[in-house]
Design an enzyme around this catalytic site. Structure first.
Site, PDB file in Angstrom:
ATOM      1  N   ASP A 105       6.834  24.080  14.266  1.00 50.88           N
ATOM      2  CA  ASP A 105       5.575  24.833  14.371  1.00 50.88           C
ATOM      3  C   ASP A 105       5.121  25.321  12.992  1.00 50.88           C
ATOM      4  O   ASP A 105       5.895  25.329  12.017  1.00 50.88           O
ATOM      5  CB  ASP A 105       5.816  26.017  15.327  1.00 50.88           C
ATOM      6  CG  ASP A 105       4.579  26.441  16.086  1.00 50.88           C
ATOM      7  OD1 ASP A 105       3.462  26.085  15.652  1.00 50.88           O
ATOM      8  OD2 ASP A 105       4.715  27.151  17.097  1.00 50.88           O
ATOM      9  N   ASP A 115      -2.936  24.617  22.138  1.00 49.40           N
ATOM     10  CA  ASP A 115      -2.281  25.687  22.899  1.00 49.40           C
ATOM     11  C   ASP A 115      -3.000  25.980  24.202  1.00 49.40           C
ATOM     12  O   ASP A 115      -2.552  26.834  24.963  1.00 49.40           O
ATOM     13  CB  ASP A 115      -2.234  26.972  22.062  1.00 49.40           C
ATOM     14  CG  ASP A 115      -0.989  27.028  21.206  1.00 49.40           C
ATOM     15  OD1 ASP A 115      -0.097  26.178  21.381  1.00 49.40           O
ATOM     16  OD2 ASP A 115      -0.911  27.919  20.345  1.00 49.40           O
TER      17      ASP A 115
END
Ligand code: DGJ
Length: 706
Positions: A444, A508
């Site tokens: 990430d 997301d």
């Protein structure tokens, strides 16, 4: 320097595309990029342009690295200078070149500015052209480089431009506009590829769409700062230029040092964006590093438990995951250091004794015993000020430490331009993955780089190379581990990061309405097996919209499929529905991840349709979704382009998506009994669509009749 008449230096061609390189003793130029030509079609004289009055006495060449000092009045190919300001506008001499049908390589030198250049072009699988370039400082004194742009002309008749971008939770939006006498600039300065501006620009003929028009597509394989320019304003030529954005001081070339530009990838299509996808998907799939084997079906724990890590709960979640057919269980953020929420712990990559008193092994063993792989989340480039790492090494962060650096999600960025920082990160990650049975890393990157300075100088260039080197090192040490590129969702999707990762976490948001659009944009360049796409909870937390299971599953079905949902909240019936959807993905996975992606042009009737056609034309699946209500009851017939015309197909609906059809007195009989049609009928006439509820999808299965 003495200039010679222009002559053809190389003609790179396959059945579909041609690229003609010409030269006059200086920087080579691309005279033509477009539909395939034969060698007999090419003569340097045919590319000669008149020289109008009111300007220079010669036609200024537009070299691959355009030379301002020869009269190119657009953006120069190189910007830089010595400390006294000299050598800012080099003119090169051609020293040598080699070529064959698939490649061209040239060495160029400016003996006055003492700079050497190389330019390499290759024509690869799918007709994708890749251009690489480098510049070397042969002088004694430092050369301060701020741009190396690669450029080439597109068809003069291109008059629309398409760019991609959006924001967190709404990535890969498509923005198509008229391209007149203006320069359209895609400029990214966020230090990562970004949600806002993807490193791609495409130009094409008026109204180009999925199936129609000529398109010239460019993509820069780079995960730092960049610019891509479609310039229609220079001198009658319409050009694309691209390169890294370098701040002053970011690349100071000492004597004999070389700067290597990011690779520029290009594809020409005479059949709309579909042809661009055919080219890029084939090219990407042919890379030796392309992930092999069926893409495992994920369960990611993030939206199920967030930071609330509890062994028993996660074991129970793993039981449910295995029950519905999940193949890889990924433990997300929260397992390390003091990371109980997003304010602390980044940088401390050891298993938290507080959250995991018996370590990760009991969970991993449980997951493995259930027959699933185990994956783990890292965010290696980041550090929280509230972490042991920062307390020990406050000087390891990127930034000009004379100023207070701004925080993003309570975190700072580590300086991966430093070898000691990379060594620490390698050892920390290596220690975890060497001692646990880990098949997968979700990598990430949750904030932009701001005022990114490595030492005192600008540092995004070194940072980007640093992260590439770190990932490469981990891959060499652990070749079987797959890596996902995530940056708050789809903030790092480009062919630079994808040269060393196996999947992108596309967004997301799990909202299927948004995901339909996001996937449509993502899939123009990248094949669906690289597109992380999960079915989330009925209520999407990013939009507070609620959708049925089938619509959510349909949106995710074609990608690298998974689940991002607390399955412990489901009753037996709900679990059975999820199991059927997982099965459905598994049923079509091979076709979806090897076939040709077709995004279907639709009139504005509130529907979306896209599919995948098997390479041999024997089968296809098509997802039709009603995204919106329409003013008429009847949607336009569903035309499916790309099936061989004279072959005969049976078309049916896969009811496992479980979507109810809309209210009507009569629906087309094929929706229950199937129907037989030729490829030609499906392409030119199309199927009458049933009445569908808004926000519902239908999966059509098309199989050649034996
Ligand atoms: C951002 C990612 O996009 C999410 O999927 C999740 O991994 C969080 N970070 C965790 O902090």
């Amino acid at each position: 320097m003495a200039q010679h008449p222009r002559r053809v230096l190389a003609h790179l061609t396959d059945d579909h595309t041609s690229l003609v390189v010409v030269g006059d003793g200086g920087m080579p130029a691309i005279a033509y990029w477009g539909a395939a030509l034969g060698n007999d079609d090419i003569d340097a004289a045919l590319f000669e342009r008149p020289v109008p009055g009111g300007g220079l006495d010669t036609d200024a060449p537009f070299g691959i690295i355009a030379e301002a000092a020869r009269g190119w009045a657009g953006r120069p190919g190189i910007e830089g200078c010595r400390s006294d300001g000299s050598d800012g506008a080099p003119i090169v001499e051609h020293r040598s070149s080699q070529h064959d049908r698939w490649s061209f390589h040239a060495e160029l030198v400016d003996p006055i500015a003492q700079l050497g250049f190389t330019v390499s072009i290759s024509l690869g699988v799918g007709g994708v052209i890749s251009i690489d370039a480098r510049v070397t400082n042969f002088g004694e004194e430092v050369y301060r480089l701020s741009r190396l742009r690669l450029g080439l002309p597109v068809g003069r008749h291109a008059d629309e431009v398409l760019t991609f971008g959006g924001r967190h939770n709404n990535e890969f939006g498509r923005h198509q506009a008229t391209w007149g006498r203006q320069a359209v600039v895609v400029e990214n300065r966020r230090g990562r590829t970004s949600h806002e501006r993807s490193p791609s620009v495409m130009v094409g003929t008026s109204g180009f769409s999925e199936q129609r028009g000529e398109v010239w597509a460019a993509h820069l394989a780079w995960s730092g700062n960049y610019e891509l320019i479609a310039d229609g304003v220079t001198d009658g030529r319409r050009v694309i230029q691209a390169g890294e954005v370098l701040e002053l001081g970011e690349v100071d070339l000492a004597a004999s040092e070389t700067y290597v530009a990011p690779t520029l990838h290009l594809a020409y299509s005479s059949s709309g964006l579909g042809g661009v996808s055919d080219a890029f998907h084939s090219f990407i799939r042919a890379r030796p590093s392309h992930p092999a084997g069926p893409r495992p079906i994920h369960l990611n724990t993030w939206e199920a438990v967030y930071f609330d890590h509890d062994l028993n709960r996660l074991r129970a979640l793993a039981d449910r995951a295995a029950q519905v057919g999940v193949e890889r269980f990924v433990l997300d953020d929260g397992w390390f250091g003091s990371r109980r929420d997003d304010t602390s712990g980044l940088g401390d990559w050891w298993v938290s004794p507080e959250a995991w008193p018996t370590g990760l092994a009991p969970l991993i063993e449980h997951v493995r015993a259930l027959g699933m792989e185990f994956g783990l989340w890292f965010e290696p480039e980041m550090v929280n000020p509230d972490s042991d790492l920062f307390r020990e090494h406050p000087d390891w962060v990127i930034g000009d430490l004379r100023y207070e650096p701004p925080l993003g999600r309570h975190q700072l960025v580590l300086d991966l331009g430093r070898a000691d920082v990379r060594d620490y990160l390698f050892s920390a990650i290596d220690a975890v993955v060497s001692t646990h049975d880990i098949a997968y890393i979700k990598w990430d990157h949750n904030r932009d780089l701001v005022h990114a300075a490595s030492g005192r100088g600008a540092g995004v260039h070194r940072q980007t190379l640093g992260v590439y080197e770190l990932i490469d090192r981990i891959r060499v040490a652990h070749p079987s581990i797959e890596i996902e590129s995530c940056a708050s969702g789809g903030g790092r999707a480009d062919l630079g990061i994808l040269a060393r990762t196996d999947r992108v976490w596309t967004s997301d948001t799990m909202d299927p309405l948004d995901r339909h659009r996001i996937h449509r944009g993502f899939s123009v360049l990248f094949p669906p097996e690289l597109m992380g796409a999960h079915i989330g909870a009925p209520l999407t937390h990013t939009t507070l919209r609620r959708h049925r299971d089938g619509f959510r599953a349909g949106a995710a079905l074609f990608g690298s499929f998974g689940i991002e949902w607390d399955l412990l909240r489901l009753d037996d019936e709900g679990l059975e529905r999820v199991r059927r959807m997982v099965d459905m993905h598994r049923r079509y996975r091979d076709l979806l991840h090897h076939g040709r992606t077709v995004r279907i042009d639709r009139p504005h009737d509130g529907t979306d349709a896209h599919g995948v056609i098997a390479a041999d034309g024997s089968a296809a699946v098509v997802l039709v979704s009603r995204l919106d209500s329409d003013v008429t009851h009847h949607a336009a017939p569903l035309r499916v382009p790309g099936l061989p015309g004279d072959r005969v197909y049976h078309v049916s609906v896969d009811t496992d998506l479980g979507e109810p059809l809309g209210w009507s007195r009569h629906q087309p009989a094929w929706t229950t009994n199937g129907v037989t049609a030729t490829g030609r009928h499906l392409e030119h006439v199309g199927l009458q669509l049933p009445i569908m509820h808004p926000e519902s999808s239908l999966l059509l299965v098309i199989k050649e009749r034996s």
